[in-house]
Structure formats: structure tokens, C-alpha cells
Design a protein around this motif. Structure first.
Motif, PDB file in Angstrom:
ATOM      1  N   LEU A  21       0.937  -1.116   0.012  1.00  0.00           N
ATOM      2  CA  LEU A  21      -0.057  -0.172   0.205  1.00  0.00           C
ATOM      3  C   LEU A  21       0.872   1.230  -0.137  1.00  0.00           C
ATOM      4  O   LEU A  21       0.533   2.954   0.332  1.00  0.00           O
ATOM      5  N   ASN A  22       2.992   1.022  -0.001  1.00  0.00           N
ATOM      6  CA  ASN A  22       2.888   2.628  -0.046  1.00  0.00           C
ATOM      7  C   ASN A  22       2.993   3.181  -1.271  1.00  0.00           C
ATOM      8  O   ASN A  22       3.151   4.156  -1.222  1.00  0.00           O
ATOM      9  N   LYS A  23       2.766   2.416  -2.506  1.00  0.00           N
ATOM     10  CA  LYS A  23       2.361   3.663  -2.909  1.00  0.00           C
ATOM     11  C   LYS A  23       2.053   4.177  -3.903  1.00  0.00           C
ATOM     12  O   LYS A  23       1.643   5.208  -4.602  1.00  0.00           O
ATOM     13  N   TYR A  24       0.705   3.826  -3.033  1.00  0.00           N
ATOM     14  CA  TYR A  24      -0.620   5.158  -2.728  1.00  0.00           C
ATOM     15  C   TYR A  24      -0.388   5.311  -1.592  1.00  0.00           C
ATOM     16  O   TYR A  24      -1.552   6.320  -1.772  1.00  0.00           O
ATOM     17  N   GLY A  25       0.038   5.300  -0.838  1.00  0.00           N
ATOM     18  CA  GLY A  25       0.609   6.959   0.035  1.00  0.00           C
ATOM     19  C   GLY A  25       0.037   6.614   1.402  1.00  0.00           C
ATOM     20  O   GLY A  25      -0.663   6.676   2.168  1.00  0.00           O
ATOM     21  N   VAL A  26      -0.156   4.962   1.600  1.00  0.00           N
ATOM     22  CA  VAL A  26      -0.426   4.626   3.182  1.00  0.00           C
ATOM     23  C   VAL A  26       0.629   4.002   3.967  1.00  0.00           C
ATOM     24  O   VAL A  26       1.514   2.969   3.124  1.00  0.00           O
ATOM     25  N   TYR A  27       0.757   4.240   4.908  1.00  0.00           N
ATOM     26  CA  TYR A  27       1.518   3.980   5.388  1.00  0.00           C
ATOM     27  C   TYR A  27       1.080   3.516   7.391  1.00  0.00           C
ATOM     28  O   TYR A  27       0.252   3.980   7.834  1.00  0.00           O
ATOM     29  N   SER A  28       1.611   2.492   7.594  1.00  0.00           N
ATOM     30  CA  SER A  28       1.339   1.907   9.477  1.00  0.00           C
ATOM     31  C   SER A  28       1.973   2.463  10.270  1.00  0.00           C
ATOM     32  O   SER A  28       3.139   1.981  10.230  1.00  0.00           O
ATOM     33  N   LEU A  29       1.817   2.677  11.894  1.00  0.00           N
ATOM     34  CA  LEU A  29       2.489   3.027  12.499  1.00  0.00           C
ATOM     35  C   LEU A  29       1.841   2.342  13.903  1.00  0.00           C
ATOM     36  O   LEU A  29       0.771   1.855  14.095  1.00  0.00           O
ATOM     37  N   GLU A  32      -3.435  14.644  17.779  1.00  0.00           N
ATOM     38  CA  GLU A  32      -1.859  14.130  18.566  1.00  0.00           C
ATOM     39  C   GLU A  32      -1.643  13.634  17.880  1.00  0.00           C
ATOM     40  O   GLU A  32      -0.064  13.755  17.067  1.00  0.00           O
ATOM     41  N   ILE A  33      -1.715  12.502  17.167  1.00  0.00           N
ATOM     42  CA  ILE A  33      -0.855  11.754  15.673  1.00  0.00           C
ATOM     43  C   ILE A  33      -0.576  12.232  14.794  1.00  0.00           C
ATOM     44  O   ILE A  33       0.549  12.620  13.924  1.00  0.00           O
ATOM     45  N   LYS A  34      -1.506  13.016  14.510  1.00  0.00           N
ATOM     46  CA  LYS A  34      -1.353  14.100  12.973  1.00  0.00           C
ATOM     47  C   LYS A  34      -0.646  14.305  13.208  1.00  0.00           C
ATOM     48  O   LYS A  34       0.312  14.700  12.407  1.00  0.00           O
ATOM     49  N   LYS A  35      -0.834  15.669  14.428  1.00  0.00           N
ATOM     50  CA  LYS A  35       0.005  16.401  14.528  1.00  0.00           C
ATOM     51  C   LYS A  35       1.969  16.078  14.402  1.00  0.00           C
ATOM     52  O   LYS A  35       2.477  16.471  13.901  1.00  0.00           O
ATOM     53  N   THR A  47      -3.921  13.174   5.413  1.00  0.00           N
ATOM     54  CA  THR A  47      -4.948  12.961   4.732  1.00  0.00           C
ATOM     55  C   THR A  47      -6.170  12.703   5.573  1.00  0.00           C
ATOM     56  O   THR A  47      -7.420  13.050   5.830  1.00  0.00           O
ATOM     57  N   LYS A  48      -5.515  11.412   5.789  1.00  0.00           N
ATOM     58  CA  LYS A  48      -6.942  10.302   6.596  1.00  0.00           C
ATOM     59  C   LYS A  48      -6.155   9.554   7.292  1.00  0.00           C
ATOM     60  O   LYS A  48      -4.487   9.264   6.938  1.00  0.00           O
ATOM     61  N   LEU A  49      -6.860   9.420   8.370  1.00  0.00           N
ATOM     62  CA  LEU A  49      -6.420   8.403  10.072  1.00  0.00           C
ATOM     63  C   LEU A  49      -6.894   8.054  10.352  1.00  0.00           C
ATOM     64  O   LEU A  49      -8.024   7.389  11.133  1.00  0.00           O
ATOM     65  N   ASN A  50      -6.566   6.815  10.356  1.00  0.00           N
ATOM     66  CA  ASN A  50      -7.478   4.990  11.161  1.00  0.00           C
ATOM     67  C   ASN A  50      -6.580   4.780  12.596  1.00  0.00           C
ATOM     68  O   ASN A  50      -5.330   4.353  11.996  1.00  0.00           O
ATOM     69  N   THR A  51      -7.661   4.917  13.369  1.00  0.00           N
ATOM     70  CA  THR A  51      -6.782   3.807  14.494  1.00  0.00           C
ATOM     71  C   THR A  51      -7.277   2.672  14.318  1.00  0.00           C
ATOM     72  O   THR A  51      -8.482   2.139  14.579  1.00  0.00           O
ATOM     73  N   MET A  52      -6.259   2.006  15.474  1.00  0.00           N
ATOM     74  CA  MET A  52      -6.996   0.755  16.250  1.00  0.00           C
ATOM     75  C   MET A  52      -6.487  -0.290  17.096  1.00  0.00           C
ATOM     76  O   MET A  52      -5.033   0.115  17.375  1.00  0.00           O
ATOM     77  N   ILE A  55      -3.085   3.268  11.007  1.00  0.00           N
ATOM     78  CA  ILE A  55      -3.072   3.532   9.748  1.00  0.00           C
ATOM     79  C   ILE A  55      -3.036   4.945   8.828  1.00  0.00           C
ATOM     80  O   ILE A  55      -4.068   5.472   9.050  1.00  0.00           O
ATOM     81  N   VAL A  56      -2.195   5.419   8.514  1.00  0.00           N
ATOM     82  CA  VAL A  56      -2.223   6.815   8.068  1.00  0.00           C
ATOM     83  C   VAL A  56      -2.174   6.686   5.787  1.00  0.00           C
ATOM     84  O   VAL A  56      -1.076   6.542   5.497  1.00  0.00           O
ATOM     85  N   THR A  57      -2.827   7.792   5.368  1.00  0.00           N
ATOM     86  CA  THR A  57      -3.484   7.898   4.671  1.00  0.00           C
ATOM     87  C   THR A  57      -2.224   9.807   4.297  1.00  0.00           C
ATOM     88  O   THR A  57      -3.005  10.489   4.514  1.00  0.00           O
TER      89      THR A  57
END
Length: 95
Positions: free
Chosen positions: A16-24, A34-37, A48-53, A80-82
Motif C-alpha cells: 500500500l506504500n505506493k498509494y501513500g498509505v503507511y502504518s505505525l 496528537e498523532i496527526k500533529k 489526509t486520513k487517519l485510522n486507529t485500531m 494507518i495513515v494516508t
């Protein structure tokens, strides 16, 4: 102490990295703002988008010679960060 713990590098996220999606992996008590900042400040990108689990630690038992040792794996929070189109994160640039 930093909110960001470590990058999560798996086959699925790497595809998914080629679409600008990363995970931390992040601090369990941090919220999305706080995570976005922290990500925007540390990596210099636009989120642009942030999903937490949240993941609960699983119970584990290991049989030894004398007894069975019971324990628990640590619980953690995954994000998961877009990113904005054209932005990218290079996790290996500081090595």
C-alpha cells in the motif's frame, strides 16, 4: 516522550506504500489529533486520513521443564495513515 513508537512493516502495508498509505505503532493513550500533529512535524508530510485500531494483548503460556509459565503479550495501538498525493515517508533514511 514521543507518541510514535515504531513503523509497522508488513507485506500488506508495503504493497500500500505506493498509494501513500503507511502504518505505525503509536502510544496507546494518544488521540488522532496528537498523532496527526506528530507525524506531520516529524516526517514533514501532510496527512489526509487517519485510522486507529487498538489491539488487546493475547494470553500466552509456555511449557517449561518444571511448570507452565503464563503471561500476556503487550497491547498496542496501530494507526494507518494516508498522505497527500506526492508525499512519502522513508523509514530507513535515518539509519
Amino acid at each position: 516522550m514521543s507518541i510514535l513508537k515504531r513503523p509497522l512493516v508488513t507485506e500488506k502495508v508495503s504493497a500500500l506504500n505506493k498509494y501513500g498509505v503507511y502504518s505505525l505503532i503509536v502510544d496507546e493513550h494518544a488521540d488522532k489529533f496528537e498523532i496527526k500533529k506528530e507525524i506531520e512535524g516529524f516526517y514533514g508530510v501532510t496527512v489526509t486520513k487517519l485510522n486507529t485500531m487498538r489491539y488487546a494483548g493475547k494470553r500466552r503460556s509456555v511449557p517449561t521443564k518444571t511448570c507452565t509459565v503464563k503471561g500476556r503479550r503487550p497491547s498496542y495501538k496501530k494507526v494507518i495513515v494516508t498522505l497527500k498525493k506526492g508525499d512519502m515517508i522513508d523509514f530507513y533514511s535515518n539509519i
